[in-house]
Design an enzyme around this catalytic site. Structure first.
Site, PDB file in Angstrom:
ATOM      1  N   LYS A 130       1.841 -28.374 -37.152  1.00 59.76           N
ATOM      2  CA  LYS A 130       0.484 -28.532 -36.646  1.00 59.76           C
ATOM      3  C   LYS A 130      -0.409 -29.130 -37.730  1.00 59.76           C
ATOM      4  O   LYS A 130      -0.364 -28.707 -38.883  1.00 59.76           O
ATOM      5  CB  LYS A 130      -0.084 -27.184 -36.186  1.00 59.76           C
ATOM      6  CG  LYS A 130       0.571 -26.628 -34.933  1.00 59.76           C
ATOM      7  CD  LYS A 130      -0.280 -25.555 -34.277  1.00 59.76           C
ATOM      8  CE  LYS A 130      -1.467 -26.158 -33.578  1.00 59.76           C
ATOM      9  NZ  LYS A 130      -2.230 -25.156 -32.807  1.00 59.76           N
ATOM     10  N   GLU A 156       3.736 -22.483 -36.295  1.00 60.78           N
ATOM     11  CA  GLU A 156       4.181 -23.847 -35.987  1.00 60.78           C
ATOM     12  C   GLU A 156       3.938 -24.740 -37.209  1.00 60.78           C
ATOM     13  O   GLU A 156       2.801 -25.080 -37.520  1.00 60.78           O
ATOM     14  CB  GLU A 156       3.426 -24.375 -34.766  1.00 60.78           C
ATOM     15  CG  GLU A 156       3.672 -23.566 -33.501  1.00 60.78           C
ATOM     16  CD  GLU A 156       2.775 -23.994 -32.364  1.00 60.78           C
ATOM     17  OE1 GLU A 156       2.987 -25.097 -31.821  1.00 60.78           O
ATOM     18  OE2 GLU A 156       1.841 -23.232 -32.030  1.00 60.78           O
TER      19      GLU A 156
END
Length: 385
Positions: free
Chosen positions: A320, A317
């Site tokens: 983040k 991700e």
């Protein structure tokens, strides 16, 4: 026909090898703090190829829940920390269930709602005071709507709620959190819901690489560590942490609550000071863990209770915050290729089957068949020849 054979062989390799690695009810965390992830409809095909039957979300994304309709995948959905105060109001709690659960549950299996994440190891005492009333509000709403037999309510904790974790027989919760945890345990005992922990042996190794053996945290052969009170031997840290939580729960008067691991994983990359963050170690951690879980055995102190885990995470991700490791826990890159080998599946074989062309928006409901887009044209070409 040679091309057709290779295509079919590839299909069998992926559907067979990955299934044998990630089947048996092991769950996966599907985080979406990124701007380059495939649409949920593509993720459906990826998880089907993994034979993955359990998914944990951090919200109740309607696009995800709609995409997985009639998929037989079981979902844990999440109520973010920002919702806790509202959930203490019975009217708002029931409205949330009516908007985020009822419209989907007839076609998408929603089995659990996590109310907040790692609240007790934060610094907001107001949120801590809201936690149990919010859990009670959500549960009461499920009861009112006739859904409490299908959906259980819990919350997820960092392993940092333990004041002592080794030896496991001396496991104890932090004294400053005891008043909150006692109420949470009473709720679990009353409703039959599990106690969830997010456990990452990586952090223990990163902080003390000279004292924590790498083999011990990666489930590799090692002499282990003996609990002097029970004479039980622990050859991996995760199972020692789980048993420490069981001991801490028992010390508060409860023996009827199951502990489940809602997050565990290992980063494939990290900053220069994040010792141990590497693709090799991530591969060893996850493959060794999955092989261990598939044996359907319990921990040394709970040998008859199979360990229940959700691996963190499905994708890297890229948005983040925090150190580099936070953006590199995924088993997959957003394009659908493996970050590292999983079991008997190699990067080279998986790279032949990336996900189809993706719309990088979770809001688009472009349901495109993986088989039709990538493989059917090849097979049609073979037939025409």
């Amino acid at each position: 026909m040679a091309i057709a054979f290779r295509v079919l062989l590839l299909l069998l390799t992926i559907s067979g090898s990955v299934v044998s690695t990630l089947g048996h009810g092991i769950g996966i965390n599907y985080g979406q703090i990124a701007n380059n992830l495939p649409s949920p409809s593509h993720v459906v095909y990826l998880l089907k190829s993994l034979n993955m039957s359990r998914v944990k979300l951090y919200d109740a994304d309607p696009n995800v829940l709609s995409a997985f309709a009639n998929s037989n995948v079981e979902f844990i959905i999440g109520l973010g920390n920002e919702y806790l105060e509202k959930m203490t109001d019975p009217v708002q709690a029931q409205t949330w269930i009516q908007q985020h659960v009822q419209p989907y549950i007839s076609q998408t299996k929603i089995t659990c709602i996590t109310v907040g994440n790692e609240i007790l190891t934060g610094n907001d005492t107001q949120l801590m005071s809201y936690l149990v009333p919010a859990m009670q509000g959500v549960y009461a709403s499920l009861v009112n709507l006739g859904l409490s037999k299908e959906v259980y309510v819990t919350t997820a904790h960092s392993i940092g709620i333990l004041g002592n974790s080794f030896p496991p027989s001396a496991g104890a919760f932090r004294q400053d959190l005891a008043v909150y945890i006692q109420r949470i345990l009473a709720f679990h005992s009353q409703t039959g819901s599990p106690f969830l922990i997010n456990a990452y042996p990586f952090f223990a190794y990163k902080d003390n690489p000279g004292q924590v053996p790498l083999e011990y945290v990666l489930f590799q052969p090692n002499p282990g560590m003996k609990d002097p009170a029970t004479n039980l031997n622990y050859d991996n840290m995760l199972y020692a942490q789980i048993d420490a939580v069981y001991t801490a729960i028992k010390a508060m008067g409860h023996t009827d609550i199951q502990v489940k691991v809602s997050e565990t994983g290992w980063p494939s990359k990290g900053d220069s000071n994040e010792v141990g963050a590497s693709a090799d170690n991530a591969r060893l951690y996850n493959t060794n863990l999955l092989n261990l879980i598939q044996k359907n055995q319990g921990t040394p102190a709970k040998p008859s209770v199979p360990v229940d885990i959700y691996v963190f995470a499905l994708f890297n991700e890229n948005l983040k915050p925090g150190p580099s490791s936070e953006r590199n826990y995924g088993l997959y890159y957003p394009n659908g290729t493996l970050v590292y080998d999983i079991g008997s599946v190699s990067l080279s074989s998986q790279s032949y089957l990336p996900l189809p062309h993706m719309e990088y928006s979770a809001s688009k409901k472009n349901v495109i068949s993986f088989f039709n887009i990538l493989l059917l044209p090849i097979l049609e070409g073979v037939v025409k020849r």
